[in-house]
Motif scaffolding. Sequence first.
Motif, mmCIF file in Angstrom:
data_model
loop_
_atom_site.group_PDB
_atom_site.id
_atom_site.type_symbol
_atom_site.label_atom_id
_atom_site.label_comp_id
_atom_site.label_asym_id
_atom_site.label_seq_id
_atom_site.Cartn_x
_atom_site.Cartn_y
_atom_site.Cartn_z
ATOM 1 N N HIS A 143 0.842 -1.199 0.000
ATOM 2 C CA HIS A 143 0.000 0.000 0.000
ATOM 3 C C HIS A 143 0.875 1.245 0.000
ATOM 4 O O HIS A 143 1.864 1.317 0.730
ATOM 5 C CB HIS A 143 -0.920 0.020 1.226
ATOM 6 C CG HIS A 143 -1.876 -1.132 1.270
ATOM 7 N ND1 HIS A 143 -3.045 -1.160 0.550
ATOM 8 C CD2 HIS A 143 -1.814 -2.312 1.929
ATOM 9 C CE1 HIS A 143 -3.675 -2.300 0.778
ATOM 10 N NE2 HIS A 143 -2.947 -3.020 1.623
ATOM 11 N N ALA A 144 0.489 2.224 -0.808
ATOM 12 C CA ALA A 144 1.232 3.472 -0.883
ATOM 13 C C ALA A 144 0.817 4.405 0.246
ATOM 14 O O ALA A 144 -0.323 4.371 0.720
ATOM 15 C CB ALA A 144 0.998 4.145 -2.229
ATOM 16 N N PRO A 186 0.826 11.472 8.525
ATOM 17 C CA PRO A 186 1.357 10.160 8.144
ATOM 18 C C PRO A 186 0.263 9.100 8.093
ATOM 19 O O PRO A 186 -0.702 9.144 8.861
ATOM 20 C CB PRO A 186 2.364 9.858 9.249
ATOM 21 C CG PRO A 186 1.868 10.624 10.430
ATOM 22 C CD PRO A 186 1.267 11.882 9.873
ATOM 23 N N ASP A 187 0.413 8.176 7.166
ATOM 24 C CA ASP A 187 -0.521 7.051 7.074
ATOM 25 C C ASP A 187 -0.162 5.957 8.067
ATOM 26 O O ASP A 187 -1.002 5.103 8.382
ATOM 27 C CB ASP A 187 -0.504 6.487 5.655
ATOM 28 C CG ASP A 187 -0.968 7.513 4.627
ATOM 29 O OD1 ASP A 187 -2.169 7.829 4.612
ATOM 30 O OD2 ASP A 187 -0.122 8.016 3.867
ATOM 31 N N ALA A 188 1.079 5.969 8.542
ATOM 32 C CA ALA A 188 1.531 5.006 9.547
ATOM 33 C C ALA A 188 2.801 5.552 10.179
ATOM 34 O O ALA A 188 3.459 6.435 9.627
ATOM 35 C CB ALA A 188 1.778 3.634 8.922
ATOM 36 N N ARG A 189 3.133 5.004 11.347
ATOM 37 C CA ARG A 189 4.372 5.368 12.037
ATOM 38 C C ARG A 189 5.080 4.086 12.463
ATOM 39 O O ARG A 189 4.424 3.105 12.831
ATOM 40 C CB ARG A 189 4.098 6.222 13.279
ATOM 41 C CG ARG A 189 3.553 7.606 13.011
ATOM 42 C CD ARG A 189 3.421 8.390 14.319
ATOM 43 N NE ARG A 189 2.957 9.753 14.115
ATOM 44 C CZ ARG A 189 1.665 10.094 14.058
ATOM 45 N NH1 ARG A 189 0.724 9.166 14.213
ATOM 46 N NH2 ARG A 189 1.328 11.353 13.858
ATOM 47 N N ILE A 190 6.404 4.135 12.432
ATOM 48 C CA ILE A 190 7.177 3.026 12.981
ATOM 49 C C ILE A 190 8.222 3.586 13.938
ATOM 50 O O ILE A 190 8.716 4.699 13.759
ATOM 51 C CB ILE A 190 7.853 2.162 11.896
ATOM 52 C CG1 ILE A 190 8.818 2.991 11.043
ATOM 53 C CG2 ILE A 190 6.809 1.473 11.034
ATOM 54 C CD1 ILE A 190 9.642 2.151 10.070
ATOM 55 N N VAL A 191 8.538 2.799 14.954
ATOM 56 C CA VAL A 191 9.588 3.125 15.923
ATOM 57 C C VAL A 191 10.575 1.968 15.923
ATOM 58 O O VAL A 191 10.181 0.800 16.059
ATOM 59 C CB VAL A 191 9.015 3.333 17.341
ATOM 60 C CG1 VAL A 191 10.134 3.676 18.321
ATOM 61 C CG2 VAL A 191 7.952 4.433 17.336
ATOM 62 N N ALA A 219 2.435 1.831 14.248
ATOM 63 C CA ALA A 219 1.244 2.519 14.730
ATOM 64 C C ALA A 219 0.454 3.026 13.538
ATOM 65 O O ALA A 219 1.023 3.421 12.513
ATOM 66 C CB ALA A 219 1.625 3.687 15.646
ATOM 67 N N GLY A 220 -0.865 3.025 13.660
ATOM 68 C CA GLY A 220 -1.736 3.490 12.591
ATOM 69 C C GLY A 220 -2.839 2.493 12.336
ATOM 70 O O GLY A 220 -2.735 1.320 12.693
ATOM 71 N N GLU A 221 -3.913 2.979 11.698
ATOM 72 C CA GLU A 221 -5.081 2.128 11.487
ATOM 73 C C GLU A 221 -5.414 1.900 10.020
ATOM 74 O O GLU A 221 -6.292 1.118 9.708
ATOM 75 C CB GLU A 221 -6.310 2.769 12.176
ATOM 76 C CG GLU A 221 -6.138 3.009 13.655
ATOM 77 C CD GLU A 221 -5.859 1.721 14.422
ATOM 78 O OE1 GLU A 221 -6.376 0.668 13.996
ATOM 79 O OE2 GLU A 221 -5.142 1.762 15.438
ATOM 80 N N GLY A 222 -4.739 2.571 9.102
ATOM 81 C CA GLY A 222 -5.082 2.474 7.701
ATOM 82 C C GLY A 222 -4.445 1.292 6.996
ATOM 83 O O GLY A 222 -3.766 0.448 7.607
ATOM 84 N N PRO A 223 -4.651 1.216 5.663
ATOM 85 C CA PRO A 223 -4.105 0.096 4.884
ATOM 86 C C PRO A 223 -2.588 -0.019 4.949
ATOM 87 O O PRO A 223 -2.065 -1.132 4.974
ATOM 88 C CB PRO A 223 -4.559 0.416 3.459
ATOM 89 C CG PRO A 223 -5.765 1.289 3.618
ATOM 90 C CD PRO A 223 -5.504 2.103 4.847
ATOM 91 N N LEU A 224 -1.872 1.118 4.961
ATOM 92 C CA LEU A 224 -0.413 1.049 5.017
ATOM 93 C C LEU A 224 0.048 0.406 6.325
ATOM 94 O O LEU A 224 0.914 -0.466 6.320
ATOM 95 C CB LEU A 224 0.196 2.432 4.861
ATOM 96 C CG LEU A 224 1.727 2.497 4.974
ATOM 97 C CD1 LEU A 224 2.393 1.607 3.924
ATOM 98 C CD2 LEU A 224 2.229 3.929 4.848
ATOM 99 N N LEU A 228 2.126 -3.090 6.834
ATOM 100 C CA LEU A 228 3.385 -3.175 7.557
ATOM 101 C C LEU A 228 3.336 -4.234 8.647
ATOM 102 O O LEU A 228 4.343 -4.864 8.968
ATOM 103 C CB LEU A 228 3.741 -1.811 8.161
ATOM 104 C CG LEU A 228 4.082 -0.698 7.170
ATOM 105 C CD1 LEU A 228 4.180 0.642 7.877
ATOM 106 C CD2 LEU A 228 5.391 -1.005 6.442
ATOM 107 N N ARG A 229 2.162 -4.406 9.225
ATOM 108 C CA ARG A 229 2.000 -5.443 10.259
ATOM 109 C C ARG A 229 1.862 -6.826 9.644
ATOM 110 O O ARG A 229 1.913 -7.832 10.336
ATOM 111 C CB ARG A 229 0.760 -5.155 11.107
ATOM 112 C CG ARG A 229 0.851 -3.905 11.962
ATOM 113 C CD ARG A 229 -0.319 -3.869 12.952
ATOM 114 N NE ARG A 229 -0.345 -2.617 13.675
ATOM 115 C CZ ARG A 229 -1.124 -1.575 13.334
ATOM 116 N NH1 ARG A 229 -1.936 -1.679 12.293
ATOM 117 N NH2 ARG A 229 -1.084 -0.461 14.019
ATOM 118 N N GLY A 230 1.665 -6.865 8.336
ATOM 119 C CA GLY A 230 1.496 -8.162 7.684
ATOM 120 C C GLY A 230 0.105 -8.691 7.770
ATOM 121 O O GLY A 230 -0.132 -9.895 7.543
ATOM 122 N N SER A 231 -0.855 -7.818 8.075
ATOM 123 C CA SER A 231 -2.245 -8.287 8.204
ATOM 124 C C SER A 231 -3.066 -7.891 6.985
ATOM 125 O O SER A 231 -2.591 -7.176 6.120
ATOM 126 C CB SER A 231 -2.880 -7.682 9.467
ATOM 127 O OG SER A 231 -2.802 -6.274 9.451
#
Length: 231
Positions: A143-144, A186-191, A219-224, A228-231
């Motif tokens: 996902h973009a 942001p569509d997602a965040r990573i730490v 972190a985040g709830e959208g498609p990206l 990233l979580r692989g779900s």
Amino acid sequence: MPRQQQPSAARPARRRSYDQFCATARALDSVGDRWTLLIVRELLGGPRRYTDLHADLPGVSTDVLASRLKDMEQTGLALRRKLPPPSGASVYELTARGHALRPVLAALAEWGAPALAERRPTDAVRAHWFALPLLRALEGVGHAGVLEVRLAEGVFHLHVGGGAGAVLPGAETYGPVYGYGPADRPDARIVLDAEVCLELARGGATFAETVKDGRVEVAGEGPLAAGLRGS
């Protein structure tokens, strides 16, 4: 009568070409000088002021930086423009030809990653220097979107998406592939930490594996974020 001063001899022009009819030699005529490709690396994140470039290129002198930027303008790799009021500051940015060096920088980062086995006491580090290796590690994301990346060394954001070989957002107009600081929306965040970034760059683990073992927090709830979580 005062003695007339003799005109000083003109300084010879610095040799700028290998004078070889070879594509590699021609490329090095433009980017083979010390610091030039690192300036390109900095400008891949978008327009930057001279003072910002100098701050994020520790070790470069002001004279050398000014000279390299002038060379890059003359060879069509970068241009300088003035921001509109109220800022009025001048910034440097890559041209389309300058942005076309991104795969070159990415390949150099991949080739050089094994040399980062240990950080030397004299080594400077900036968070956004991990941007290109992370983009490669994220090529399989389906996902973009805009991904905010948080490390102890700082925060930056990436334009990711579409899977391997996909066109990154903004690539059609040679826009930046990463940006400095937090993203606006942001569509997602990573730490994660720098060691995980290095492992991803060296191919020691996949991004999915580092998420699964908890070394990367998403972190985040959208498609990206879901991708990233692989779900």
